[in-house]
Design a protein around this motif. Structure first.
Motif, short mmCIF file in Angstrom:
data_model
loop_
_atom_site.label_atom_id
_atom_site.label_comp_id
_atom_site.label_asym_id
_atom_site.label_seq_id
_atom_site.Cartn_x
_atom_site.Cartn_y
_atom_site.Cartn_z
N MET A 1 27.10 35.30 66.21
CA MET A 1 26.69 35.85 67.47
C MET A 1 27.78 35.32 68.61
SD MET A 1 24.43 37.92 67.82
CE MET A 1 23.95 37.71 66.31
N LYS A 2 28.27 34.09 68.66
CA LYS A 2 29.41 33.50 69.58
C LYS A 2 30.50 34.45 69.28
CE LYS A 2 32.04 29.58 70.58
NZ LYS A 2 32.29 28.16 70.34
N LEU A 30 18.09 31.21 69.74
CA LEU A 30 19.37 31.00 69.73
C LEU A 30 19.72 31.55 71.22
CD1 LEU A 30 22.12 30.03 68.36
CD2 LEU A 30 22.43 32.48 67.85
N LEU A 31 20.18 30.41 71.98
CA LEU A 31 20.52 30.58 73.22
C LEU A 31 22.34 30.55 73.28
CD1 LEU A 31 20.13 30.61 76.33
CD2 LEU A 31 20.35 28.23 76.22
N VAL A 32 22.63 31.69 73.90
CA VAL A 32 24.34 31.88 74.06
C VAL A 32 24.52 31.92 75.48
CG1 VAL A 32 26.12 33.49 73.59
CG2 VAL A 32 24.26 33.59 71.96
N LYS A 68 16.10 36.15 64.09
CA LYS A 68 16.13 35.15 65.15
C LYS A 68 16.18 35.62 66.52
CE LYS A 68 17.78 30.85 64.29
NZ LYS A 68 18.55 29.64 64.09
N ARG A 69 15.38 35.14 67.43
CA ARG A 69 15.51 35.42 68.86
C ARG A 69 16.77 35.12 69.53
NH1 ARG A 69 10.45 34.70 72.52
NH2 ARG A 69 12.05 35.61 73.93
N VAL A 70 17.65 35.88 70.06
CA VAL A 70 18.65 35.38 70.76
C VAL A 70 18.49 35.71 71.99
CG1 VAL A 70 21.34 35.73 70.84
CG2 VAL A 70 20.18 36.08 68.73
N ARG A 71 19.07 34.75 73.15
CA ARG A 71 18.96 34.93 74.67
C ARG A 71 20.52 34.77 75.09
NH1 ARG A 71 15.72 30.92 77.99
NH2 ARG A 71 17.54 30.49 79.60
N VAL A 72 20.79 35.67 75.90
CA VAL A 72 22.33 35.51 76.47
C VAL A 72 22.15 35.25 77.83
CG1 VAL A 72 24.54 36.76 76.90
CG2 VAL A 72 23.29 37.10 74.90
#
Length: 76
Positions: A1-2, A30-32, A68-72
């Motif tokens: 994702m990064k 997952l926090l980006v 997976k939940r991803v937050r940007v």
């Protein structure tokens, strides 16, 4: 994702060398975090937040495979 977020953001800004993208795992999420030069912050957020919303939408769609939940977050 990064790598996905980094590639999108670097294409938007005038100073791609100042782009920093960090990933943090927080349980099931997952926090980006995205950091850019202060002169480029407006380009990443966009008018009315449209660009940031578009980045989040692409990341959300890409994260469906990983389940997976991803937050940007765009950090100052």
């Amino acid at each position: 994702m990064k790598a996905l977020v980094e590639k999108m953001v670097k294409a938007l800004v005038e100073r791609p060398d100042d782009v920093q993208v960090n990933e943090k795992v927080n349980g099931e999420q997952l926090l980006v975090e995205v950091r850019v030069h202060e002169s480029d912050i407006g380009k990443v957020i966009g008018k009315g937040g449209r660009t940031a919303k578009a980045i989040r939408s692409v990341v959300y769609a890409a994260s469906m495979k990983e389940q997976k939940r991803v937050r940007v977050d765009i950090v100052d």
